[in-house]
Design a protein around this motif. Sequence first.
Motif, PDB file in Angstrom:
ATOM      1  N   GLN A  74       0.838  -1.187   0.000  1.00  0.00           N
ATOM      2  CA  GLN A  74       0.000   0.000   0.000  1.00  0.00           C
ATOM      3  C   GLN A  74       0.878   1.243   0.000  1.00  0.00           C
ATOM      4  N   GLU A  75       0.502   2.240  -0.793  1.00  0.00           N
ATOM      5  CA  GLU A  75       1.223   3.514  -0.835  1.00  0.00           C
ATOM      6  C   GLU A  75       0.841   4.333   0.390  1.00  0.00           C
ATOM      7  N   ILE A  76       1.858   4.904   1.060  1.00  0.00           N
ATOM      8  CA  ILE A  76       1.591   5.762   2.215  1.00  0.00           C
ATOM      9  C   ILE A  76       2.322   7.089   2.039  1.00  0.00           C
ATOM     10  N   SER A  77       1.789   8.124   2.650  1.00  0.00           N
ATOM     11  CA  SER A  77       2.410   9.449   2.635  1.00  0.00           C
ATOM     12  C   SER A  77       2.602   9.882   4.082  1.00  0.00           C
ATOM     13  N   PRO A  78       3.742   9.543   4.683  1.00  0.00           N
ATOM     14  CA  PRO A  78       3.966   9.908   6.085  1.00  0.00           C
ATOM     15  C   PRO A  78       3.920  11.422   6.294  1.00  0.00           C
ATOM     16  N   VAL A  79       3.338  11.852   7.401  1.00  0.00           N
ATOM     17  CA  VAL A  79       3.240  13.274   7.725  1.00  0.00           C
ATOM     18  C   VAL A  79       4.644  13.843   7.885  1.00  0.00           C
ATOM     19  N   GLY A  80       4.915  14.949   7.201  1.00  0.00           N
ATOM     20  CA  GLY A  80       6.197  15.614   7.299  1.00  0.00           C
ATOM     21  C   GLY A  80       7.270  15.040   6.389  1.00  0.00           C
ATOM     22  N   ALA A  81       6.962  13.973   5.672  1.00  0.00           N
ATOM     23  CA  ALA A  81       7.948  13.361   4.774  1.00  0.00           C
ATOM     24  C   ALA A  81       7.894  14.040   3.413  1.00  0.00           C
ATOM     25  N   ALA A  82       9.036  14.093   2.748  1.00  0.00           N
ATOM     26  CA  ALA A  82       9.098  14.716   1.427  1.00  0.00           C
ATOM     27  C   ALA A  82       8.656  13.745   0.334  1.00  0.00           C
ATOM     28  N   TYR A  83       8.714  12.451   0.608  1.00  0.00           N
ATOM     29  CA  TYR A  83       8.411  11.454  -0.405  1.00  0.00           C
ATOM     30  C   TYR A  83       7.416  10.422   0.104  1.00  0.00           C
ATOM     31  N   LYS A  84       6.704   9.840  -0.824  1.00  0.00           N
ATOM     32  CA  LYS A  84       5.800   8.740  -0.500  1.00  0.00           C
ATOM     33  C   LYS A  84       6.619   7.491  -0.245  1.00  0.00           C
ATOM     34  N   GLN A  85       6.001   6.498   0.395  1.00  0.00           N
ATOM     35  CA  GLN A  85       6.649   5.218   0.635  1.00  0.00           C
ATOM     36  C   GLN A  85       5.654   4.105   0.356  1.00  0.00           C
ATOM     37  N   MET A  86       6.169   2.901   0.227  1.00  0.00           N
ATOM     38  CA  MET A  86       5.318   1.727   0.055  1.00  0.00           C
ATOM     39  C   MET A  86       5.390   0.925   1.348  1.00  0.00           C
ATOM     40  N   ALA A  87       4.234   0.530   1.865  1.00  0.00           N
ATOM     41  CA  ALA A  87       4.174  -0.238   3.102  1.00  0.00           C
ATOM     42  C   ALA A  87       3.648  -1.633   2.800  1.00  0.00           C
ATOM     43  N   VAL A  88       4.269  -2.635   3.406  1.00  0.00           N
ATOM     44  CA  VAL A  88       3.760  -3.994   3.357  1.00  0.00           C
ATOM     45  C   VAL A  88       2.822  -4.114   4.542  1.00  0.00           C
ATOM     46  N   CYS A  89       1.535  -4.378   4.258  1.00  0.00           N
ATOM     47  CA  CYS A  89       0.503  -4.377   5.289  1.00  0.00           C
ATOM     48  C   CYS A  89      -0.190  -5.730   5.369  1.00  0.00           C
ATOM     49  N   CYS A  90      -0.761  -5.989   6.525  1.00  0.00           N
ATOM     50  CA  CYS A  90      -1.582  -7.184   6.707  1.00  0.00           C
ATOM     51  C   CYS A  90      -2.824  -7.027   5.836  1.00  0.00           C
ATOM     52  N   GLN A  91      -3.174  -8.079   5.135  1.00  0.00           N
ATOM     53  CA  GLN A  91      -4.324  -8.029   4.244  1.00  0.00           C
ATOM     54  C   GLN A  91      -5.634  -7.937   5.031  1.00  0.00           C
ATOM     55  N   SER A  92      -5.650  -8.459   6.248  1.00  0.00           N
ATOM     56  CA  SER A  92      -6.873  -8.460   7.052  1.00  0.00           C
ATOM     57  C   SER A  92      -7.096  -7.173   7.831  1.00  0.00           C
ATOM     58  N   CYS A  93      -6.078  -6.739   8.584  1.00  0.00           N
ATOM     59  CA  CYS A  93      -6.279  -5.596   9.482  1.00  0.00           C
ATOM     60  C   CYS A  93      -5.528  -4.338   9.046  1.00  0.00           C
ATOM     61  N   SER A  94      -4.752  -4.416   7.986  1.00  0.00           N
ATOM     62  CA  SER A  94      -3.983  -3.298   7.428  1.00  0.00           C
ATOM     63  C   SER A  94      -2.880  -2.778   8.345  1.00  0.00           C
ATOM     64  N   ALA A  95      -2.461  -3.560   9.338  1.00  0.00           N
ATOM     65  CA  ALA A  95      -1.333  -3.166  10.175  1.00  0.00           C
ATOM     66  C   ALA A  95      -0.075  -3.142   9.308  1.00  0.00           C
ATOM     67  N   ILE A  96       0.765  -2.133   9.489  1.00  0.00           N
ATOM     68  CA  ILE A  96       1.992  -2.023   8.705  1.00  0.00           C
ATOM     69  C   ILE A  96       3.019  -3.011   9.245  1.00  0.00           C
ATOM     70  N   LEU A  97       3.502  -3.879   8.370  1.00  0.00           N
ATOM     71  CA  LEU A  97       4.482  -4.899   8.749  1.00  0.00           C
ATOM     72  C   LEU A  97       5.893  -4.493   8.346  1.00  0.00           C
TER      73      LEU A  97
END
Length: 83
Positions: A18-41
């Motif tokens: 999933q694409e994420i945009s951390p607050v205060g970051a200059a660039y987007k990142q990709m997060a590997v997340c749980c398919q069920s609960c969306s927790a960032i792994l």
Amino acid sequence: MFSTAKCGHCGKTGTKVQEISPVGAAYKQMAVCCQSCSAILGVTGYYDSGTLLKQAERERAELSQKVQRLEQQLISISHRLQR
């Protein structure tokens, strides 16, 4: 032999990217997340970082050319003033 990884939050298996945009970051990142609960792994660099690098290189080359033209103009002006 391989085992199936389980989410530390909900205990289920399966992941998604999933694409994420951390607050205060200059660039987007990709997060590997749980398919069920969306927790960032885990987090990885944004897949488009190569494009950002190429754009920065292009802008740098354009600025370098502009500086070279300005240097040539200054040399020309200097020669005219010395006459």
